[in-house]
Design a protein around this motif. Structure first.
Motif, PDB file in Angstrom:
ATOM      1  N   GLY A  60      23.376  45.896  36.435  1.00  0.00           N
ATOM      2  CA  GLY A  60      22.112  45.364  36.936  1.00  0.00           C
ATOM      3  C   GLY A  60      21.840  43.923  36.562  1.00  0.00           C
ATOM      4  N   GLN A  61      22.696  43.325  35.763  1.00  0.00           N
ATOM      5  CA  GLN A  61      22.511  41.931  35.348  1.00  0.00           C
ATOM      6  C   GLN A  61      23.404  41.013  36.168  1.00  0.00           C
ATOM      7  OE1 GLN A  61      22.601  40.828  30.987  1.00  0.00           O
ATOM      8  NE2 GLN A  61      24.099  39.319  31.706  1.00  0.00           N
ATOM      9  N   GLU A  62      22.901  39.830  36.481  1.00  0.00           N
ATOM     10  CA  GLU A  62      23.705  38.826  37.186  1.00  0.00           C
ATOM     11  C   GLU A  62      24.882  38.385  36.316  1.00  0.00           C
ATOM     12  OE1 GLU A  62      23.286  37.325  40.366  1.00  0.00           O
ATOM     13  OE2 GLU A  62      22.045  39.116  40.590  1.00  0.00           O
ATOM     14  N   PRO A  63      25.977  37.915  36.928  1.00  0.00           N
ATOM     15  CA  PRO A  63      27.140  37.461  36.143  1.00  0.00           C
ATOM     16  C   PRO A  63      26.781  36.303  35.212  1.00  0.00           C
ATOM     17  CG  PRO A  63      27.715  37.690  38.464  1.00  0.00           C
ATOM     18  CD  PRO A  63      26.225  37.826  38.383  1.00  0.00           C
ATOM     19  N   TYR A  64      27.636  36.094  34.233  1.00  0.00           N
ATOM     20  CA  TYR A  64      27.474  34.962  33.314  1.00  0.00           C
ATOM     21  C   TYR A  64      27.966  33.691  34.010  1.00  0.00           C
ATOM     22  CZ  TYR A  64      26.734  38.555  29.819  1.00  0.00           C
ATOM     23  OH  TYR A  64      26.238  39.633  29.123  1.00  0.00           O
ATOM     24  N   SER A  65      27.118  32.674  34.013  1.00  0.00           N
ATOM     25  CA  SER A  65      27.491  31.447  34.726  1.00  0.00           C
ATOM     26  C   SER A  65      27.757  30.261  33.795  1.00  0.00           C
ATOM     27  CB  SER A  65      26.403  31.070  35.733  1.00  0.00           C
ATOM     28  OG  SER A  65      25.137  30.977  35.113  1.00  0.00           O
ATOM     29  N   MET A 101      12.943  28.959  39.860  1.00  0.00           N
ATOM     30  CA  MET A 101      14.414  28.975  39.738  1.00  0.00           C
ATOM     31  C   MET A 101      14.810  29.850  38.551  1.00  0.00           C
ATOM     32  SD  MET A 101      16.929  25.693  39.385  1.00  0.00           S
ATOM     33  CE  MET A 101      18.679  25.920  39.103  1.00  0.00           C
ATOM     34  N   SER A 102      15.744  30.772  38.785  1.00  0.00           N
ATOM     35  CA  SER A 102      16.136  31.688  37.709  1.00  0.00           C
ATOM     36  C   SER A 102      16.996  30.971  36.673  1.00  0.00           C
ATOM     37  CB  SER A 102      16.906  32.880  38.282  1.00  0.00           C
ATOM     38  OG  SER A 102      18.096  32.438  38.890  1.00  0.00           O
ATOM     39  N   LYS A 103      16.901  31.433  35.451  1.00  0.00           N
ATOM     40  CA  LYS A 103      17.687  30.856  34.368  1.00  0.00           C
ATOM     41  C   LYS A 103      19.077  31.464  34.356  1.00  0.00           C
ATOM     42  CE  LYS A 103      13.541  30.244  31.550  1.00  0.00           C
ATOM     43  NZ  LYS A 103      12.791  30.727  30.379  1.00  0.00           N
ATOM     44  N   PRO A 104      20.082  30.710  33.884  1.00  0.00           N
ATOM     45  CA  PRO A 104      21.449  31.244  33.861  1.00  0.00           C
ATOM     46  C   PRO A 104      21.625  32.286  32.763  1.00  0.00           C
ATOM     47  CG  PRO A 104      21.376  29.105  32.795  1.00  0.00           C
ATOM     48  CD  PRO A 104      20.011  29.328  33.370  1.00  0.00           C
ATOM     49  N   ASN A 105      22.644  33.121  32.930  1.00  0.00           N
ATOM     50  CA  ASN A 105      23.122  33.980  31.852  1.00  0.00           C
ATOM     51  C   ASN A 105      24.288  33.259  31.188  1.00  0.00           C
ATOM     52  OD1 ASN A 105      21.361  36.168  32.414  1.00  0.00           O
ATOM     53  ND2 ASN A 105      22.657  36.732  34.143  1.00  0.00           N
ATOM     54  N   ALA A 106      24.377  33.354  29.862  1.00  0.00           N
ATOM     55  CA  ALA A 106      25.375  32.573  29.127  1.00  0.00           C
ATOM     56  C   ALA A 106      26.137  33.430  28.125  1.00  0.00           C
ATOM     57  CB  ALA A 106      24.708  31.408  28.404  1.00  0.00           C
ATOM     58  N   ILE A 107      27.383  33.040  27.882  1.00  0.00           N
ATOM     59  CA  ILE A 107      28.196  33.646  26.830  1.00  0.00           C
ATOM     60  C   ILE A 107      28.604  32.552  25.855  1.00  0.00           C
ATOM     61  CG2 ILE A 107      30.185  35.060  26.218  1.00  0.00           C
ATOM     62  CD1 ILE A 107      30.558  35.908  28.980  1.00  0.00           C
ATOM     63  N   ILE A 108      28.515  32.859  24.576  1.00  0.00           N
ATOM     64  CA  ILE A 108      29.099  32.015  23.533  1.00  0.00           C
ATOM     65  C   ILE A 108      30.304  32.754  22.978  1.00  0.00           C
ATOM     66  CG2 ILE A 108      28.776  30.898  21.293  1.00  0.00           C
ATOM     67  CD1 ILE A 108      25.755  30.915  21.830  1.00  0.00           C
ATOM     68  N   PHE A 109      31.466  32.141  23.060  1.00  0.00           N
ATOM     69  CA  PHE A 109      32.680  32.712  22.478  1.00  0.00           C
ATOM     70  C   PHE A 109      32.991  32.012  21.162  1.00  0.00           C
ATOM     71  CE2 PHE A 109      33.545  33.973  26.915  1.00  0.00           C
ATOM     72  CZ  PHE A 109      33.946  35.284  26.723  1.00  0.00           C
ATOM     73  N   GLY A 110      33.177  32.798  20.082  1.00  0.00           N
ATOM     74  CA  GLY A 110      33.625  32.253  18.806  1.00  0.00           C
ATOM     75  C   GLY A 110      32.572  31.402  18.118  1.00  0.00           C
ATOM     76  N   GLY A 111      33.010  30.772  17.008  1.00  0.00           N
ATOM     77  CA  GLY A 111      32.177  29.792  16.327  1.00  0.00           C
ATOM     78  C   GLY A 111      31.070  30.345  15.458  1.00  0.00           C
ATOM     79  N   LEU A 112      31.097  31.644  15.168  1.00  0.00           N
ATOM     80  CA  LEU A 112      30.054  32.190  14.298  1.00  0.00           C
ATOM     81  C   LEU A 112      30.113  31.518  12.922  1.00  0.00           C
ATOM     82  CD1 LEU A 112      27.977  34.343  15.080  1.00  0.00           C
ATOM     83  CD2 LEU A 112      29.261  35.987  13.729  1.00  0.00           C
ATOM     84  N   ASN A 113      31.310  31.069  12.541  1.00  0.00           N
ATOM     85  CA  ASN A 113      31.491  30.385  11.254  1.00  0.00           C
ATOM     86  C   ASN A 113      31.378  28.867  11.388  1.00  0.00           C
ATOM     87  OD1 ASN A 113      33.836  30.294  12.776  1.00  0.00           O
ATOM     88  ND2 ASN A 113      35.192  30.311  11.010  1.00  0.00           N
ATOM     89  N   THR A 114      30.960  28.385  12.568  1.00  0.00           N
ATOM     90  CA  THR A 114      30.774  26.938  12.747  1.00  0.00           C
ATOM     91  C   THR A 114      29.403  26.639  13.366  1.00  0.00           C
ATOM     92  OG1 THR A 114      31.990  26.966  14.869  1.00  0.00           O
ATOM     93  CG2 THR A 114      33.254  26.439  12.862  1.00  0.00           C
ATOM     94  N   CYS A 115      29.341  26.537  14.697  1.00  0.00           N
ATOM     95  CA  CYS A 115      28.107  26.073  15.342  1.00  0.00           C
ATOM     96  C   CYS A 115      27.434  27.080  16.270  1.00  0.00           C
ATOM     97  CB  CYS A 115      28.397  24.797  16.140  1.00  0.00           C
ATOM     98  SG  CYS A 115      29.037  23.425  15.161  1.00  0.00           S
ATOM     99  N   SER A 116      28.005  28.262  16.434  1.00  0.00           N
ATOM    100  CA  SER A 116      27.448  29.220  17.403  1.00  0.00           C
ATOM    101  C   SER A 116      26.060  29.717  17.023  1.00  0.00           C
ATOM    102  CB  SER A 116      28.384  30.423  17.557  1.00  0.00           C
ATOM    103  OG  SER A 116      29.513  30.075  18.297  1.00  0.00           O
ATOM    104  N   ARG A 117      25.809  29.869  15.731  1.00  0.00           N
ATOM    105  CA  ARG A 117      24.497  30.364  15.310  1.00  0.00           C
ATOM    106  C   ARG A 117      23.399  29.379  15.699  1.00  0.00           C
ATOM    107  NH1 ARG A 117      25.083  30.051   9.804  1.00  0.00           N
ATOM    108  NH2 ARG A 117      27.233  29.339   9.945  1.00  0.00           N
ATOM    109  N   ALA A 118      23.668  28.101  15.487  1.00  0.00           N
ATOM    110  CA  ALA A 118      22.696  27.067  15.866  1.00  0.00           C
ATOM    111  C   ALA A 118      22.540  26.988  17.379  1.00  0.00           C
ATOM    112  CB  ALA A 118      23.128  25.708  15.306  1.00  0.00           C
ATOM    113  N   LEU A 119      23.643  27.142  18.111  1.00  0.00           N
ATOM    114  CA  LEU A 119      23.578  27.109  19.569  1.00  0.00           C
ATOM    115  C   LEU A 119      22.773  28.289  20.100  1.00  0.00           C
ATOM    116  CD1 LEU A 119      24.370  26.009  22.335  1.00  0.00           C
ATOM    117  CD2 LEU A 119      26.570  27.218  22.122  1.00  0.00           C
ATOM    118  N   ALA A 120      22.993  29.470  19.535  1.00  0.00           N
ATOM    119  CA  ALA A 120      22.241  30.651  19.955  1.00  0.00           C
ATOM    120  C   ALA A 120      20.748  30.450  19.723  1.00  0.00           C
ATOM    121  CB  ALA A 120      22.739  31.883  19.203  1.00  0.00           C
TER     122      ALA A 120
END
Length: 417
Positions: free
Chosen positions: A85-90, A1-20
């Motif tokens: 060439g990349q699948e959409p972000y899901s 099963m293929s893995k999803p493509n993801a986008i993180i919007f915002g939060g570089l000054n909060t929790c996005s770095r840890a999520l990434a």
């Protein structure tokens, strides 16, 4: 099963770095095929604090960073376009929003409400499988009660009002696979926002001075619940997987809660996209906190004991004055903190004069905050298991060691030792 493509919007000054770092760890298998991170800051050169580990995540071949102005709808739309060439972000993780408590209402509307709504509308148009929205603890919780998702709580000031209003706007978007994660106070390595890191810095000051850390809010028995940033990341991923597997309709039936109207009714006519006060909005909502269930006094003792000092309260007179006019005591309180911190960072081995960490406490940090968000529902429905169930001297020590290693925390011995 293929893995999803993801986008993180915002939060570089909060929790996005840890999520990434959770989605694409420095070691081990990534959870996503490709990750795009979008925020207003530059990362090279950095225009916000990044911590020591996040730049290494950005070097991964399947991680892309885009600096963008998300207040522009056309820009938001373009951020969803995958490379050729990349699948959409899901999967979309929405961590956008203004976190400065003293910004005027217009700024809160533009930076929090409008931005999230535009991202939500585009995500719905693109049929993303999961849209996970973070909700910080900008509420006045009750000191006693169940503290569950059904509890009627009041947003804290202008900041809290527009973060809450954003949930209503997102919840009303048709075909948006929205799930909301509402957190307690976040702490952890490289977390430089919120109240906890401020308390840690002040405790370090009093440990250095060999004096007790005194608080204004005696007896300190009110809840001040916390959650480690690793669990914020882990829970966001868990909820994305959960939502992608069942869709919004079933998610609402299992975990839907009414997002009550908490704003000025007149605003609904003035602000585009606001849901009318009489409209019922239902959305899946989950609380997140660790198992410590700490009161303010308990949290104070944990933090101060790490630095070899004690946690006490100001006398009755100071307490009474502060409750009516914090502005009158804030500079006096900070005079000791800031002077000693300045001494600590310059006499440190090695010196760390350019650290952006500070012992200055603003009015928002000095206010009484009651924060409690029972996480039983998340654990029961998704089987989520906390990675960091307790805040203790070990978790505080890990933070300090990492900050010392990156050269942003003073390495000093108590004064006169």
């Amino acid at each position: 099963m293929s893995k999803p493509n993801a986008i993180i919007f915002g939060g570089l000054n909060t929790c996005s770095r840890a999520l990434a770092a959770y989605l694409v760890p420095l070691e081990g298998e990534p959870l996503v095929s490709n990750l795009r991170i979008v925020d207003k800051y530059s990362v090279n050169p950095p225009t916000t604090y990044l911590g020591a580990e996040f730049p290494k995540v950005l070097e991964k071949p399947n991680v892309e960073y885009r600096q963008a102005n998300l207040t522009v709808p056309a820009t938001v739309k373009s951020m969803f376009d995958p490379p050729e060439g990349q699948e959409p972000y899901s999967y979309v993780f929405d961590l956008t929003g203004e976190i400065q408590w003293d910004r005027p209402e217009k700024v809160q509307i533009i930076n929090t409400f409008n931005v999230a709504r535009q991202i939500g509308l585009e995500a719905a148009a693109r049929n993303v499988k999961a849209y996970v929205r973070i909700q910080h603890p900008f509420y006045e919780c009750k000191e006693k009660g169940k503290h569950d998702e059904k509890e009627d709580i009041k947003p804290d000031d202008v900041l809290g009002t527009w973060w809450h209003e954003t949930l209503r706007a997102l919840g009303a978007i048709e075909n948006l696979n929205l799930v909301i994660l509402r957190t307690a106070q976040v702490y952890g390595p490289y977390v430089d926002f919120g109240n906890i890191i401020g308390y840690i810095a002040v405790a370090a000051v009093y440990g250095y001075l060999k004096q007790p850390f005194r608080s204004l809010w005696s007896p300190g028995k009110h809840p001040m619940h916390v959650v480690h940033v690793e669990d914020v990341a882990g829970a966001m991923w868990t909820l994305a997987e959960w939502m992608a597997g069942i869709g919004r309709k079933e998610a609402n039936s299992i975990a839907g809660e009414e997002i009550l109207f908490k704003n000025d009714k007149n605003k609904a006519k003035e602000v585009e996209g606001m849901v009318p006060p009489t409209t019922t909005v239902i959305a899946p909502l989950f609380n997140l906190e660790d198992d410590s269930n700490v009161t303010m006094a308990e949290l104070g003792k944990i933090v101060t004991s790490f630095f070899g000092t004690s946690f006490e309260f100001y006398d009755f007179v100071t307490n009474t004055i502060a409750k009516f006019k914090l502005e009158d005591v804030i500079e006096e309180i900070n005079e000791t903190h800031v002077g000693a911190w300045s001494e600590m960072i310059t006499t440190s081995t090695p010196p760390v004069p350019k650290t952006h960490y500070t012992a200055y406490m603003d009015i928002y940090q000095l206010k009484k905050h009651v924060i409690a968000f029972n996480a039983d529902k998340l654990k029961h429905i998704t089987n989520y298991k906390l990675r960091r169930p307790q805040i203790n001297q070990e978790t505080i020590g890990e933070i300090i060691e990492k900050l010392k290693a990156e050269g942003t925390w003073p390495n000093v011995t108590p004064k006169g030792s």
